[in-house]
Design an enzyme around this catalytic site. Structure first.
Site, PDB file in Angstrom:
ATOM      1  N   CYS A   2       0.843  -1.193   0.000  1.00 13.38           N
ATOM      2  CA  CYS A   2       0.000   0.000   0.000  1.00 13.38           C
ATOM      3  C   CYS A   2       0.877   1.241   0.000  1.00 13.38           C
ATOM      4  O   CYS A   2       2.076   1.178   0.312  1.00 13.38           O
ATOM      5  CB  CYS A   2      -0.914   0.035   1.231  1.00 13.38           C
ATOM      6  SG  CYS A   2      -1.974  -1.411   1.418  1.00 13.38           S
ATOM      7  N   GLY A  28      -0.380   0.460  -5.239  1.00 17.88           N
ATOM      8  CA  GLY A  28      -1.701  -0.122  -5.096  1.00 17.88           C
ATOM      9  C   GLY A  28      -2.690   0.504  -6.043  1.00 17.88           C
ATOM     10  O   GLY A  28      -2.836   1.731  -6.074  1.00 17.88           O
ATOM     11  N   GLY A 102       1.185  -2.653   5.375  1.00 15.71           N
ATOM     12  CA  GLY A 102       1.867  -3.769   6.026  1.00 15.71           C
ATOM     13  C   GLY A 102       0.906  -4.880   6.365  1.00 15.71           C
ATOM     14  O   GLY A 102      -0.191  -4.989   5.803  1.00 15.71           O
ATOM     15  N   THR A 301      10.852  -1.761 -13.905  1.00 19.40           N
ATOM     16  CA  THR A 301      11.723  -1.758 -12.732  1.00 19.40           C
ATOM     17  C   THR A 301      13.098  -2.361 -12.981  1.00 19.40           C
ATOM     18  O   THR A 301      14.000  -2.179 -12.164  1.00 19.40           O
ATOM     19  CB  THR A 301      11.054  -2.501 -11.561  1.00 19.40           C
ATOM     20  OG1 THR A 301      10.474  -3.721 -12.051  1.00 19.40           O
ATOM     21  CG2 THR A 301       9.972  -1.655 -10.925  1.00 19.40           C
ATOM     22  N   ASP A 363      14.915  -9.074 -15.663  1.00 16.80           N
ATOM     23  CA  ASP A 363      13.747  -8.674 -14.893  1.00 16.80           C
ATOM     24  C   ASP A 363      14.159  -8.489 -13.441  1.00 16.80           C
ATOM     25  O   ASP A 363      15.216  -8.985 -13.012  1.00 16.80           O
ATOM     26  CB  ASP A 363      12.633  -9.715 -14.995  1.00 16.80           C
ATOM     27  CG  ASP A 363      11.244  -9.101 -14.801  1.00 16.80           C
ATOM     28  OD1 ASP A 363      11.166  -7.910 -14.424  1.00 16.80           O
ATOM     29  OD2 ASP A 363      10.243  -9.811 -15.004  1.00 16.80           O
ATOM     30  N   ASP A 364      13.301  -7.767 -12.679  1.00 16.40           N
ATOM     31  CA  ASP A 364      13.642  -7.522 -11.282  1.00 16.40           C
ATOM     32  C   ASP A 364      13.562  -8.789 -10.456  1.00 16.40           C
ATOM     33  O   ASP A 364      14.332  -8.984  -9.515  1.00 16.40           O
ATOM     34  CB  ASP A 364      12.710  -6.452 -10.689  1.00 16.40           C
ATOM     35  CG  ASP A 364      11.250  -6.764 -10.929  1.00 16.40           C
ATOM     36  OD1 ASP A 364      10.695  -7.620 -10.219  1.00 16.40           O
ATOM     37  OD2 ASP A 364      10.650  -6.147 -11.825  1.00 16.40           O
TER      38      ASP A 364
END
Length: 489
Positions: A2, A28, A102, A301, A363-364
């Site tokens: 989040c 999110g 979290g 990313t 890729d990450d």
């Protein structure tokens, strides 16, 4: 996963909160909400969808107040419906709204405590609402409304809850309260800006949300620290738990965070560049006479890592995929069917960069393997002679339990499989993973202020106490079959 932000200013903050959410949207894309307060009135607007879809001119005009918090989320187990959109609100004591990033690992026990001991009712399946009621009860016991009362209340909260969390709250008559778990697993950054009326403060998941609003990054909220930003522009802070050990989630730096963010004094951009260097050095050790023609990142990313990897190998870096910006992040799609359909909607190849070449895709990470398998197939269809695949992260073999809704172990492609078996399953000519020690060294950087990370999804070593049956419970919640059943009902 989040995004959260809280602001105390000398004017209405709804516009700043909205802008902050737009740059935290990558954290999110399922629901969003804003709560603002002026004096004794608290106003909340929230709903399902992207930030731009949840808020319109009318709703923004209603969100008056110089203090406020905001939240965007993706669908995690137990938080998948409209009722679970945040911020949550309770009217006693004083009136409190909460936004949480979290996951608590002792939610079931806390839920019973809240009902039987605190005599408070929780209406949803969200651990965030449980957390809100725990804090409300502890604050009510103080019979006062001041920073000191919040600090005493938070000592009780820290004794009761376990997990990874970063939280922002509005408390009517006081201001914004922010705190972070004792291990600093989830990120939280403080910013300040000077105005003619006095200082204004903000806290957010990532520093990029502070940058947009013109706040200067001061520092990170420390593990186990509680920050109270009062309505008169004062910052109060205190350590409220006796045991702290900074162990930030390493997956934040691998995938979740924006590259232009700073968290725990670490540049996400530089961390990813160092990942590429480490990975390139490993490839040279394993195959000094490699036949790689071109390095192509899987956007977005992995770009920083791929560029540095190409530099280390001394081969061309090329953009081979065009990304549709109007499709969400595949990792956070709620179901396997949606993830599979979205890959080809999201990515298209530039055949000239693949044709008759030995291509190293970067890729990450590789989680389920669904996306990776389809991307490898896209590369072959574009004419690649061989397709190699490099992951900037180690094999993901264990669930994340601190706020990233990774699938059950049965759905992780690397769980119970060797790297060679994963390579064969994904249809790759050669697969190379980052080593965990190299990843941690790359993220920490040469100054190495952070000496320990939560790398549990790679190592299986969790930084908090976890009940033995907890993994069985999350398996029942997180499987795609369970999620589909809940959506259907």
């Amino acid at each position: 996963m989040c995004g959260i932000i809280g602001i105390v200013a000398h004017h209405d903050v709804a516009g700043l909160l909205y802008d902050g959410l737009t740059v935290l949207q990558h954290r999110g894309q399922d629901a969003a909400g804003i709560a603002t307060a002026d004096g004794t009135h608290l106003r909340v607007h929230k709903g399902m969808g992207l930030v731009r879809d949840v808020f319109d001119r009318k709703s923004m005009q209603l969100l008056r107040g110089n203090i406020g918090i905001a939240h965007c989320r993706y669908p995690t187990a137990g938080s998948e419906g409209n009722d679970e959109a945040q911020p949550f609100y309770v009217n006693s004591p004083y009136g409190i709204a909460l936004a949480h990033n979290g996951n608590l690992v002792n939610t079931d026990a806390l839920r019973r405590e809240v009902f039987e001991q605190d005599r408070r009712n929780v209406n949803t399946d969200s651990d965030s609402e449980v957390l809100l009621n725990v804090f409300a009860h502890e604050l009510d016991q103080q019979k006062a409304l001041a920073p000191e009362a919040v600090f005493r209340a938070m000592e009780g909260v820290y004794r009761r809850i376990r997990g990874g969390y970063a939280v922002v709250m509005t408390v009517l008559g006081l201001g914004v309260v922010a705190f972070r778990d004792p291990n600093g697993i989830r990120p939280l950054v403080i910013g300040r800006r000077e105005t003619p009326q006095g200082d204004e403060y903000a806290v957010a998941s990532e520093s990029v949300a502070l940058d947009l609003a013109g706040f200067e990054r001061l520092r990170d909220v420390a593990p186990g620290e509680v920050v109270v930003l009062t309505t008169d522009g004062q910052l109060h802070a205190r350590q409220c738990t006796g045991q702290q050990s900074l162990s930030p989630c390493i997956f934040e730096f691998v995938y979740l965070a924006r590259p232009d963010s700073m968290m725990d004094d670490i540049s996400v951009h530089k961390a990813r560049m160092r990942m590429g260097v480490k990975l390139g050095e490993k490839i040279l050790r394993l195959r000094p006479d490699h036949d790689i023609d071109v390095v192509i990142p899987i956007p977005d990313t992995s770009r920083d890592s791929a560029m540095e990897l190409a530099n280390v190998l001394g081969v061309k870096y090329r953009e081979g995929f065009v990304k549709n910006r109007y499709v969400g992040r595949t990792f956070i799609m709620p179901g396997q069917g949606e993830r599979q359909q979205s890959v080809r909607r999201k990515l298209n190849t530039i055949p000239l960069e693949f044709r008759n070449r030995v291509v190293l895709l970067v890729d990450d990470s590789i989680v389920r393997g669904t996306t990776s398998r389809q991307i490898v197939q896209l590369a072959r269809e574009a004419g690649a002679r061989k397709v190699y695949f490099a992951s900037a992260a180690p094999p993901v073999r264990h669930p994340n339990i601190y706020g990233i809704d990774m699938p059950t172990v049965d759905e992780l492609v690397a769980h119970g499989r060797s790297e060679e078996e994963v390579q064969e399953l994904l249809g790759i000519d050669w697969l190379v993973y980052q080593d965990l020690a190299d990843l941690e060294e790359a993220v920490a950087g040469p100054k190495a202020k952070v000496t320990r990370f939560d790398s549990s999804c790679f190592s299986g070593e969790y930084v908090t106490e976890v009940d033995p049956d907890y993994f069985d419970r999350i398996r029942a919640l997180r499987s795609d079959e369970a999620k589909s059943s809940r959506r259907a009902s």
